[in-house]
Design a protein around this motif. Sequence first.
Motif, mmCIF file in Angstrom:
data_model
loop_
_atom_site.group_PDB
_atom_site.id
_atom_site.type_symbol
_atom_site.label_atom_id
_atom_site.label_comp_id
_atom_site.label_asym_id
_atom_site.label_seq_id
_atom_site.Cartn_x
_atom_site.Cartn_y
_atom_site.Cartn_z
ATOM 1 N N UNK A 61 -12.746 -43.702 18.364
ATOM 2 C CA UNK A 61 -13.011 -43.626 19.806
ATOM 3 C C UNK A 61 -11.718 -43.788 20.582
ATOM 4 N N UNK A 62 -10.895 -44.735 20.165
ATOM 5 C CA UNK A 62 -9.629 -44.968 20.843
ATOM 6 C C UNK A 62 -8.726 -43.751 20.759
ATOM 7 N N UNK A 63 -8.809 -43.009 19.649
ATOM 8 C CA UNK A 63 -8.022 -41.799 19.485
ATOM 9 C C UNK A 63 -8.701 -40.551 20.001
ATOM 10 N N UNK A 64 -9.827 -40.692 20.677
ATOM 11 C CA UNK A 64 -10.579 -39.586 21.275
ATOM 12 C C UNK A 64 -11.123 -38.598 20.245
ATOM 13 N N UNK A 65 -11.317 -39.033 19.004
ATOM 14 C CA UNK A 65 -11.970 -38.205 17.991
ATOM 15 C C UNK A 65 -13.471 -38.446 18.116
ATOM 16 N N UNK A 66 -14.065 -37.845 19.133
ATOM 17 C CA UNK A 66 -15.415 -38.210 19.553
ATOM 18 C C UNK A 66 -16.484 -37.762 18.561
ATOM 19 N N UNK A 67 -16.323 -36.573 18.002
ATOM 20 C CA UNK A 67 -17.339 -36.087 17.059
ATOM 21 C C UNK A 67 -17.377 -36.951 15.808
ATOM 22 N N UNK A 68 -16.198 -37.305 15.282
ATOM 23 C CA UNK A 68 -16.149 -38.160 14.092
ATOM 24 C C UNK A 68 -16.704 -39.546 14.403
ATOM 25 N N UNK A 69 -16.383 -40.068 15.586
ATOM 26 C CA UNK A 69 -16.896 -41.386 15.984
ATOM 27 C C UNK A 69 -18.411 -41.363 16.088
ATOM 28 N N UNK A 70 -18.956 -40.290 16.635
ATOM 29 C CA UNK A 70 -20.412 -40.194 16.772
ATOM 30 C C UNK A 70 -21.093 -40.192 15.409
ATOM 31 N N UNK A 105 -17.099 -41.040 27.417
ATOM 32 C CA UNK A 105 -16.375 -39.785 27.288
ATOM 33 C C UNK A 105 -17.303 -38.623 26.944
ATOM 34 N N UNK A 106 -18.602 -38.850 27.058
ATOM 35 C CA UNK A 106 -19.577 -37.812 26.755
ATOM 36 C C UNK A 106 -20.423 -37.587 28.000
ATOM 37 N N UNK A 107 -20.190 -36.514 28.675
ATOM 38 C CA UNK A 107 -20.793 -36.299 29.989
ATOM 39 C C UNK A 107 -22.303 -36.372 29.947
ATOM 40 N N UNK A 108 -22.930 -35.874 28.890
ATOM 41 C CA UNK A 108 -24.390 -35.832 28.836
ATOM 42 C C UNK A 108 -25.016 -37.198 28.712
ATOM 43 N N UNK A 113 -25.917 -44.258 29.724
ATOM 44 C CA UNK A 113 -25.020 -45.393 29.481
ATOM 45 C C UNK A 113 -25.023 -46.344 30.661
ATOM 46 N N UNK A 114 -24.993 -45.754 31.877
ATOM 47 C CA UNK A 114 -25.003 -46.625 33.058
ATOM 48 C C UNK A 114 -26.300 -47.417 33.143
ATOM 49 N N UNK A 115 -27.408 -46.766 32.832
ATOM 50 C CA UNK A 115 -28.692 -47.469 32.887
ATOM 51 C C UNK A 115 -28.729 -48.592 31.876
ATOM 52 N N UNK A 116 -28.269 -48.331 30.664
ATOM 53 C CA UNK A 116 -28.274 -49.361 29.624
ATOM 54 C C UNK A 116 -27.356 -50.496 29.981
ATOM 55 N N UNK A 117 -26.144 -50.164 30.493
ATOM 56 C CA UNK A 117 -25.180 -51.203 30.844
ATOM 57 C C UNK A 117 -25.714 -52.068 31.964
ATOM 58 N N UNK A 118 -26.357 -51.419 32.940
ATOM 59 C CA UNK A 118 -26.900 -52.189 34.057
ATOM 60 C C UNK A 118 -27.988 -53.133 33.597
ATOM 61 N N UNK A 119 -28.835 -52.665 32.674
ATOM 62 C CA UNK A 119 -29.950 -53.491 32.217
ATOM 63 C C UNK A 119 -29.474 -54.698 31.454
ATOM 64 N N UNK A 120 -28.292 -54.600 30.795
ATOM 65 C CA UNK A 120 -27.836 -55.700 29.968
ATOM 66 C C UNK A 120 -26.855 -56.587 30.691
ATOM 67 N N UNK A 121 -25.860 -55.989 31.362
ATOM 68 C CA UNK A 121 -24.773 -56.780 31.930
ATOM 69 C C UNK A 121 -25.061 -57.286 33.335
ATOM 70 N N UNK A 122 -25.761 -56.483 34.118
ATOM 71 C CA UNK A 122 -26.004 -56.869 35.502
ATOM 72 C C UNK A 122 -27.497 -56.847 35.751
ATOM 73 N N UNK A 123 -28.185 -57.946 35.522
ATOM 74 C CA UNK A 123 -29.631 -57.962 35.711
ATOM 75 C C UNK A 123 -29.999 -57.533 37.119
ATOM 76 N N UNK A 124 -30.926 -56.575 37.247
ATOM 77 C CA UNK A 124 -31.284 -56.060 38.559
ATOM 78 C C UNK A 124 -32.675 -56.482 38.979
ATOM 79 N N UNK A 125 -33.241 -57.450 38.311
ATOM 80 C CA UNK A 125 -34.538 -57.969 38.712
ATOM 81 C C UNK A 125 -34.622 -59.431 38.329
ATOM 82 N N UNK A 126 -35.567 -60.119 38.944
ATOM 83 C CA UNK A 126 -35.742 -61.538 38.648
ATOM 84 C C UNK A 126 -36.123 -61.754 37.192
#
Length: 423
Positions: A61-70, A105-108, A113-126
């Motif tokens: 991932x750090x080397x941007x070899x995205x297909x191999x990383x996936x 780095x994967x547009x699709x 990713x944003x939804x998952x990150x928000x649900x875990x890192x920044x709780x948006x509900x009580x």
Amino acid sequence: MLGSFGSSSREEEDHPTPTPTPTPTPSDAHLFPQHQQIPPQGFTSPAIHMRQLLISCAELISGSDLAAAHRLITILSANSSPFGDSTERLVHQFTKSLSLRLSRYTATATTAARASSSAVNVPDSESDEAVVQSSYLTLNQVTPFIRFSHLTANQAILEAIDGQAAIHILDFDIMHGVQWPPLMQAIAERFPLPSLRITGTGQDLEMLRRTGDRLAKFAHSLGLRFQFHPLLLFNTDDPTSVAAAVLLLPDETLAVNCVLYLHRLLKDRDKLRLFLQRIKAMNPRVVTVAEKEANHNHPLFMNRFIEAVDHYTALFDSLEATLPPNSRERLVVERVWFGREIEDIVAAEGDRRRQRHERFRSWEVMLRSSGFNNVALSPFALSQAKLLLRLHYPSEGYQLHTLNDSFFLGWQNQLLFSVSSWR
């Protein structure tokens, strides 16, 4: 620990520029067997081999070899589980976080990713916030690290305020206030009975009020004169706001408590130093500091990643040794609390990254440069910490060390937390 691993030959920055996805070459074909299972590795233990695959995936991932990383993430996912042994659970959490980093780095996958990150890192509900707070209380119950930090800091405070008639504790990020009932009980046994005032900071006024109410009721049951002042700190980067907002009375002896707090200010070292200088100007009798003993603030992603793998390997191993295999508490701590931390270290960048831990030697330099001197923790504090481990966590894996007048708690040969006292 899963085993040692040398520094990566790659020294990539946090924000590699995506490049066209290369076609896998025969040299990396061994990472991607068609049956999607980890092949036998001779005398290499499964734990070490999985660790090497995690690091290889981070390097891709750090080397941007995205297909191999996936493809490697697919293999890691198939060979890990939140319900397996400590290695499988650790790999599961890191694989999820690597997947989120890859999705940057994967547009699709950006929206997901944003939804998952928000649900875990920044709780948006009580309800989300309640799960996070509940996991903290569980963490405090099933691991010794927070209780060790609280117990040792409390003893340093008690010794520093001995004989004082009026005590004021400024506690940064007080949360549920679980640190203070034992200290309040110890103060209530002193004669003449001193008064106690706690200023607790946080970013949730309702939680601060509930914490203050619980502490006030407990103080009343002890016959202790007590006041609680909530202090909202929305912008923890502004150190001058603390000095302006805290009410200091001339007859009170001040103690400042920074347990697992200062690392949040590390994204701007100049402001952190100003914060420490402002605290020093308040003339506290003691400042207690507890932090994780790890460098998750390295500017290079691969260095941070390897540090995180080593740190959380020891944490997961300690839970494996001290909790039953089907422990629901362990699952909650690993998935919610440690999982959020791992995700932040691995997938977050820039100002969004909060887990910026550094080792004790860095804190020592910063505190001394801000005018503080290390106050040796007492032999009684050491005996208390040893008793805590022996009575509540009777595993030979936990190790307690003294270095530079400070205490370090670790698992096996991996130091994990430090507690120190300053003035």
